[in-house]
Design a protein around this motif. Structure first.
Motif, mmCIF file in Angstrom:
data_model
loop_
_atom_site.group_PDB
_atom_site.id
_atom_site.type_symbol
_atom_site.label_atom_id
_atom_site.label_comp_id
_atom_site.label_asym_id
_atom_site.label_seq_id
_atom_site.Cartn_x
_atom_site.Cartn_y
_atom_site.Cartn_z
ATOM 1 N N THR A 102 0.822 -1.237 -0.024
ATOM 2 C CA THR A 102 -0.101 0.014 0.076
ATOM 3 C C THR A 102 0.844 1.208 -0.060
ATOM 4 O O THR A 102 0.110 2.337 0.006
ATOM 5 N N TRP A 103 2.221 1.160 0.003
ATOM 6 C CA TRP A 103 3.072 2.465 -0.189
ATOM 7 C C TRP A 103 2.946 2.961 -1.578
ATOM 8 O O TRP A 103 2.794 2.300 -2.619
ATOM 9 N N LYS A 104 2.691 4.325 -1.625
ATOM 10 C CA LYS A 104 2.777 5.057 -3.053
ATOM 11 C C LYS A 104 3.843 6.223 -2.905
ATOM 12 O O LYS A 104 4.119 6.601 -1.774
ATOM 13 N N ARG A 105 4.377 6.620 -4.193
ATOM 14 C CA ARG A 105 5.113 7.663 -4.366
ATOM 15 C C ARG A 105 4.352 8.989 -4.114
ATOM 16 O O ARG A 105 3.262 9.045 -4.122
ATOM 17 N N TYR A 106 4.903 9.848 -3.199
ATOM 18 C CA TYR A 106 4.469 11.199 -2.684
ATOM 19 C C TYR A 106 4.096 12.052 -3.965
ATOM 20 O O TYR A 106 2.980 12.634 -3.765
ATOM 21 N N VAL A 107 4.837 12.256 -4.649
ATOM 22 C CA VAL A 107 4.674 13.098 -5.808
ATOM 23 C C VAL A 107 4.075 12.681 -6.933
ATOM 24 O O VAL A 107 2.938 13.356 -7.541
ATOM 25 N N ASP A 108 4.393 11.670 -7.536
ATOM 26 C CA ASP A 108 3.747 11.073 -8.724
ATOM 27 C C ASP A 108 3.200 9.681 -8.444
ATOM 28 O O ASP A 108 3.930 8.666 -9.011
ATOM 29 N N PRO A 109 2.482 9.395 -7.594
ATOM 30 C CA PRO A 109 1.860 8.050 -7.281
ATOM 31 C C PRO A 109 1.270 7.259 -8.612
ATOM 32 O O PRO A 109 0.455 7.738 -9.226
ATOM 33 N N GLY A 171 2.616 -1.962 -7.428
ATOM 34 C CA GLY A 171 3.667 -1.959 -8.475
ATOM 35 C C GLY A 171 5.102 -1.727 -8.289
ATOM 36 O O GLY A 171 5.840 -1.436 -9.116
ATOM 37 N N ASN A 172 5.532 -2.124 -6.967
ATOM 38 C CA ASN A 172 6.930 -1.971 -6.578
ATOM 39 C C ASN A 172 7.201 -0.428 -6.729
ATOM 40 O O ASN A 172 8.521 -0.252 -6.958
ATOM 41 N N GLN A 173 6.422 0.678 -6.804
ATOM 42 C CA GLN A 173 6.936 1.870 -6.954
ATOM 43 C C GLN A 173 7.724 2.271 -5.983
ATOM 44 O O GLN A 173 8.174 3.480 -5.931
#
Length: 187
Positions: A102-109, A171-173
């Motif tokens: 459930t982790w996502k990129r902060y700027v461009d998730p 997606g391993n982001q």
């Protein structure tokens, strides 16, 4: 007597407000604004500000790590003044809660529901809570009266967000990523 007291109170308020604003000649200076951007009584150790945030001499190089992601918006004790030239960078990842990765990129998730974006307001320069994705890498000139930095987060539920239980993310982001941060340079 009442008019005199009212006039005195107004004069004191105006004087106090003026004492926090640099003189007009200082506003055009590119090297020394002699203005504290973070209040002196804040302990930077207890907050997520880098030591550069408390500088009074331009350029100011400030990094805020682990910005608040448990609320739609948070006002930070970092101020912008008219005439500031501001650039913003950011990155890292955020725990968005839920099941699975459930982790996502902060700027461009990478997200299929148009959520989980970091947001920013630079008073006098950007709109209200613009996506960081649209602000990063551009230079802004602060106009108007300036004001305090506002960072926000776009989500449909905030109680399970944060920086705990790191995983690789959707997606391993967030594979080998750091926690979210916002980097601001004021010239």
């Amino acid at each position: 007597m009442r008019k005199i007291l009212t006039a005195a109170a107004v004069a004191l308020a105006v004087g106090a407000a003026m004492s926090t604003v640099p003189a007009a000649s200082a506003q055009t200076s590119s090297t020394d604004r002699n203005v504290r951007r973070v209040p002196a009584n804040l302990s930077l150790r207890d907050l997520t500000y880098s030591p550069g945030c408390s500088s009074t001499t331009l350029p100011i190089d400030c990094t805020i790590t682990e910005p608040v992601v448990t609320a739609p918006s948070t006002t930070y004790a970092f101020s912008f003044l008219p005439g500031d030239r501001v650039t913003v960078d950011g990155g890292g990842c955020v725990q968005t809660g839920g099941r699975g990765l459930t982790w996502k990129r902060y700027v461009d998730p990478a997200s299929d529901n148009d959520l989980y974006h970091g947001l920013i307001t630079i008073p006098g320069a950007t709109g209200s809570l613009e996506r960081l994705l649209n602000v990063v890498g551009r230079q802004y000139l602060v106009g108007g009266r300036g004001g305090s930095l506002v960072l926000g987060y776009q989500d449909d539920g905030y109680s399970d967000n944060g920086y705990h239980a790191h995983d690789n993310g959707t997606g391993n982001q967030c594979l080998n990523s750091v926690n979210a941060y916002v980097h601001i340079v004021v010239r």
